[in-house]
Design a protein around this motif. Structure first.
Motif, PDB file in Angstrom:
ATOM      1  N   UNK A 275       0.813  -1.217   0.000  1.00  0.00           N
ATOM      2  CA  UNK A 275       0.000   0.000   0.000  1.00  0.00           C
ATOM      3  C   UNK A 275       0.846   1.265   0.000  1.00  0.00           C
ATOM      4  N   UNK A 276       1.606   1.486   1.078  1.00  0.00           N
ATOM      5  CA  UNK A 276       2.191   2.797   1.316  1.00  0.00           C
ATOM      6  C   UNK A 276       3.139   3.267   0.221  1.00  0.00           C
ATOM      7  N   UNK A 277       4.110   2.411  -0.169  1.00  0.00           N
ATOM      8  CA  UNK A 277       5.086   2.869  -1.150  1.00  0.00           C
ATOM      9  C   UNK A 277       4.449   3.093  -2.525  1.00  0.00           C
ATOM     10  N   UNK A 278       3.500   2.221  -2.914  1.00  0.00           N
ATOM     11  CA  UNK A 278       2.831   2.398  -4.209  1.00  0.00           C
ATOM     12  C   UNK A 278       1.876   3.588  -4.163  1.00  0.00           C
ATOM     13  N   UNK A 279       1.215   3.783  -3.039  1.00  0.00           N
ATOM     14  CA  UNK A 279       0.293   4.917  -2.894  1.00  0.00           C
ATOM     15  C   UNK A 279       1.034   6.240  -3.036  1.00  0.00           C
ATOM     16  N   UNK A 284      -2.085   5.139  -6.986  1.00  0.00           N
ATOM     17  CA  UNK A 284      -3.054   4.185  -7.517  1.00  0.00           C
ATOM     18  C   UNK A 284      -3.311   4.353  -8.998  1.00  0.00           C
ATOM     19  N   UNK A 285      -2.729   5.365  -9.593  1.00  0.00           N
ATOM     20  CA  UNK A 285      -2.974   5.651 -10.991  1.00  0.00           C
ATOM     21  C   UNK A 285      -1.944   5.035 -11.918  1.00  0.00           C
ATOM     22  N   UNK A 286      -2.082   5.361 -13.217  1.00  0.00           N
ATOM     23  CA  UNK A 286      -3.149   6.209 -13.794  1.00  0.00           C
ATOM     24  C   UNK A 286      -4.516   5.514 -13.748  1.00  0.00           C
ATOM     25  N   UNK A 287      -5.529   6.261 -13.405  1.00  0.00           N
ATOM     26  CA  UNK A 287      -6.847   5.674 -13.198  1.00  0.00           C
ATOM     27  C   UNK A 287      -6.812   4.749 -11.997  1.00  0.00           C
ATOM     28  N   UNK A 288      -7.088   3.466 -12.248  1.00  0.00           N
ATOM     29  CA  UNK A 288      -6.985   2.451 -11.197  1.00  0.00           C
ATOM     30  C   UNK A 288      -5.955   1.384 -11.555  1.00  0.00           C
ATOM     31  N   UNK A 289      -4.979   1.743 -12.394  1.00  0.00           N
ATOM     32  CA  UNK A 289      -4.014   0.765 -12.906  1.00  0.00           C
ATOM     33  C   UNK A 289      -3.153   0.169 -11.806  1.00  0.00           C
ATOM     34  N   UNK A 290      -2.837   0.946 -10.773  1.00  0.00           N
ATOM     35  CA  UNK A 290      -2.021   0.444  -9.664  1.00  0.00           C
ATOM     36  C   UNK A 290      -2.758   0.587  -8.332  1.00  0.00           C
ATOM     37  N   UNK A 291      -4.083   0.559  -8.381  1.00  0.00           N
ATOM     38  CA  UNK A 291      -4.852   0.576  -7.134  1.00  0.00           C
ATOM     39  C   UNK A 291      -5.020  -0.855  -6.648  1.00  0.00           C
ATOM     40  N   UNK A 292      -4.385  -1.171  -5.534  1.00  0.00           N
ATOM     41  CA  UNK A 292      -4.420  -2.520  -5.000  1.00  0.00           C
ATOM     42  C   UNK A 292      -5.494  -2.623  -3.921  1.00  0.00           C
ATOM     43  N   UNK A 293      -5.674  -3.822  -3.400  1.00  0.00           N
ATOM     44  CA  UNK A 293      -6.804  -4.100  -2.535  1.00  0.00           C
ATOM     45  C   UNK A 293      -6.773  -3.263  -1.254  1.00  0.00           C
ATOM     46  N   UNK A 294      -5.586  -3.047  -0.674  1.00  0.00           N
ATOM     47  CA  UNK A 294      -5.512  -2.253   0.560  1.00  0.00           C
ATOM     48  C   UNK A 294      -5.876  -0.807   0.276  1.00  0.00           C
ATOM     49  N   UNK A 295      -5.460  -0.280  -0.867  1.00  0.00           N
ATOM     50  CA  UNK A 295      -5.845   1.090  -1.206  1.00  0.00           C
ATOM     51  C   UNK A 295      -7.340   1.190  -1.452  1.00  0.00           C
ATOM     52  N   UNK A 296      -7.933   0.159  -2.034  1.00  0.00           N
ATOM     53  CA  UNK A 296      -9.389   0.168  -2.203  1.00  0.00           C
ATOM     54  C   UNK A 296     -10.081   0.276  -0.849  1.00  0.00           C
ATOM     55  N   UNK A 297      -9.608  -0.485   0.127  1.00  0.00           N
ATOM     56  CA  UNK A 297     -10.191  -0.428   1.470  1.00  0.00           C
ATOM     57  C   UNK A 297     -10.019   0.964   2.064  1.00  0.00           C
ATOM     58  N   UNK A 298      -8.832   1.516   1.906  1.00  0.00           N
ATOM     59  CA  UNK A 298      -8.553   2.854   2.446  1.00  0.00           C
ATOM     60  C   UNK A 298      -9.433   3.907   1.786  1.00  0.00           C
ATOM     61  N   UNK A 299      -9.534   3.858   0.472  1.00  0.00           N
ATOM     62  CA  UNK A 299     -10.353   4.849  -0.232  1.00  0.00           C
ATOM     63  C   UNK A 299     -11.830   4.711   0.129  1.00  0.00           C
ATOM     64  N   UNK A 300     -12.315   3.472   0.202  1.00  0.00           N
ATOM     65  CA  UNK A 300     -13.726   3.243   0.504  1.00  0.00           C
ATOM     66  C   UNK A 300     -14.097   3.774   1.887  1.00  0.00           C
ATOM     67  N   UNK A 301     -13.186   3.620   2.832  1.00  0.00           N
ATOM     68  CA  UNK A 301     -13.495   4.013   4.208  1.00  0.00           C
ATOM     69  C   UNK A 301     -13.221   5.484   4.487  1.00  0.00           C
TER      70      UNK A 301
END
Length: 340
Positions: A275-279, A284-301
Motif C-alpha cells: 500500500x504505502x510505497x505504491x500509494x 493508484x494511478x493512472x486511473x486504477x491501474x495500480x490501485x491494490x486491494x488495501x488502497x481500495x479499502x482505504x479509499x472506501x473508508x
C-alpha cells in the motif's frame, strides 16, 4: 607509584558505589511488590505477569479492533458510531461477491474491489517471482569469497532500513517528468517518458521499487540458508567432478528449499499488503491501474465522498482471511524447516 594507583582505585570504587547506589535502591523497590505477587500467585504463574503488558497492548490494538471491524462489516449506513448504524447481516459481503464473471471485474457490482484484487494478483505474480529470483542470485554471489563482501551485503540490505514512504519519494523524484531519469534520457538524445501516465510503466515501476526496497531482507534469509549447508558436500562433489549446474540443482537448491519456501510465503504476505510505497509513488494511478486491494479499502473508508465503513470492513475481513491462510502456511513452512 603504587600509592597513586591505590588512590585512583579507591576513587573509582567510590564513583562506582555512587552510581550503583540508586540502581540498588530501584531494584529493591521493584523486588518488594514482585516478591509479594509471587507469594500470592505462585512462581509458575509469574511469566504471565511479565507477558501481561504485551498481551494488553495486543488485545487493545489488534483483537478489539478485529472484532470491531467484523461488527462494522455487518452494518450499513454512513454513521461513524456502530450504535447508530443499521444491522444488515451479510449484505456487504454479498455486494462484494455479486459478479456475473469473477474473471471480469467490470461484470461485478463493486468492480473497484475486483479491480483491486486483479491488480494485486498481477503485482504479486511479478513481484514475488522476480523478488525470489533476484534474492537467490544475490545471495549466491554474496556467499562467495569476493572483495568487499561485507560492504556489498550492507549495500543490498540498506534499502530495507528505509521507510517505504522515503523509498517511494526517492524513486518518484527520479521518475517524474522532469526527474533524473528523464534528464538522462534527454541528455543522450532520447525522448522523455511519462512513466506515471502509462499503466504498463506505472505497474512496472511499482513492482521494481518494491523489489528494490525489500530484496535485501529475503537475500539475508537465503544467505543464512546457504551458509548452513555443509562445505563437505561441495568438496565431495568437486572431487567427483560434478558440474556446477548439477551441484546447484542437486545439492544447493534442495537444501535451500526450506528457506526458499519461507521467503516465498513472506513475500506473498507482504505483496498482498502492499500500500504505502505504491500509494506515494503512483497514487493508484493512472486511473486504477495500480490501485491494490488495501488502497481500495482505504479509499472506501476514508477518502471517497461517501465513506462506506461497512463495505471497507467487509473487504478487509476478506483480506484478513487470505493473510491468515498465508500466515498458517508460513508457520507450517517454518516448522518443517526446523524439523529438517
Amino acid at each position: 607509584m603504587a600509592h597513586a594507583d591505590d588512590k585512583a582505585t579507591g576513587i573509582g570504587d567510590v564513583l562506582q558505589n555512587v552510581v550503583a547506589w540508586p540502581i540498588r535502591i530501584l531494584f529493591k523497590l521493584i523486588d518488594y511488590p514482585v516478591t509479594a505477587i509471587q507469594n500470592v500467585i505462585g512462581i509458575r504463574r509469574m511469566p504471565w505477569l511479565f507477558l501481561l503488558p504485551n498481551l494488553a497492548f495486543f488485545g487493545m490494538f489488534v483483537i478489539i479492533p478485529l472484532f470491531m471491524n467484523f461488527a462494522y462489516s455487518l452494518t450499513g449506513g454512513t454513521e461513524l458510531f456502530i450504535s447508530e448504524r443499521p444491522y444488515t447481516g451479510g449484505e456487504q459481503y454479498g455486494f462484494l461477491f455479486d459478479c456475473d464473471n469473477y474473471a471480469d471485474p467490470i461484470s461485478c457490482r463493486e468492480d473497484r474491489f475486483w479491480k483491486g484484487i486483479f491488480n494485486t494478483a498481477v503485482f504479486i505474480f511479478f513481484q514475488v517471482s522476480f523478488m525470489v529470483l533476484f534474492s537467490l542470485i544475490t545471495a549466491l554471489v554474496l556467499n562467495r569469497e569476493i572483495r568487499g563482501r561485507g560492504f556489498w551485503r550492507a549495500v543490498f540490505f540498506f534499502p530495507v532500513l528505509l521507510s517505504p514512504v522515503v523509498v517511494a519519494l526517492i524513486w518518484k523524484w527520479i521518475l517524474l517528468r522532469d526527474g533524473i531519469l528523464n534528464a538522462f534520457l534527454i541528455s543522450i538524445g532520447l525522448d522523455r517518458i511519462l512513466f506515471f501516465v502509462s499503466p504498463e510503466w506505472a505497474m512496472f515501476w511499482a513492482v521494481f521499487v518494491s523489489i528494490w526496497a525489500h530484496m535485501g531482507f529475503y537475500t539475508l534469509i537465503l544467505l543464512a540458508g546457504l551458509q548452513a549447508i555443509q562445505p563437505d558436500l561441495y568438496e565431495a562433489a568437486e572431487m567427483d567432478g560434478t558440474r556446477k549446474e548439477r551441484v546447484f540443482f542437486r545439492i544447493t537448491l534442495p537444501l535451500l528449499w526450506p528457506n526458499m519456501l519461507v521467503v516465498i510465503v513472506l513475500a506473498l504476505i507482504k505483496g498482498v499488503q502492499v500500500f504505502d510505497e505504491v500509494y506515494v509513488l503512483t497514487g493508484g494511478g493512472p486511473g486504477t491501474a495500480t490501485q491494490f486491494i488495501v488502497q481500495y479499502i482505504y479509499n472506501t473508508a476514508f477518502t471517497n465522498q461517501v465513506q462506506n465503513f461497512g463495505l471497507a470492513s467487509a473487504a478487509s475481513m476478506v483480506l484478513g482471511v487470505v493473510l491468515f491462510i498465508l500466515t498458517l502456511t508460513q508457520l507450517a513452512a517454518t516448522r518443517r524447516r526446523d524439523n529438517d
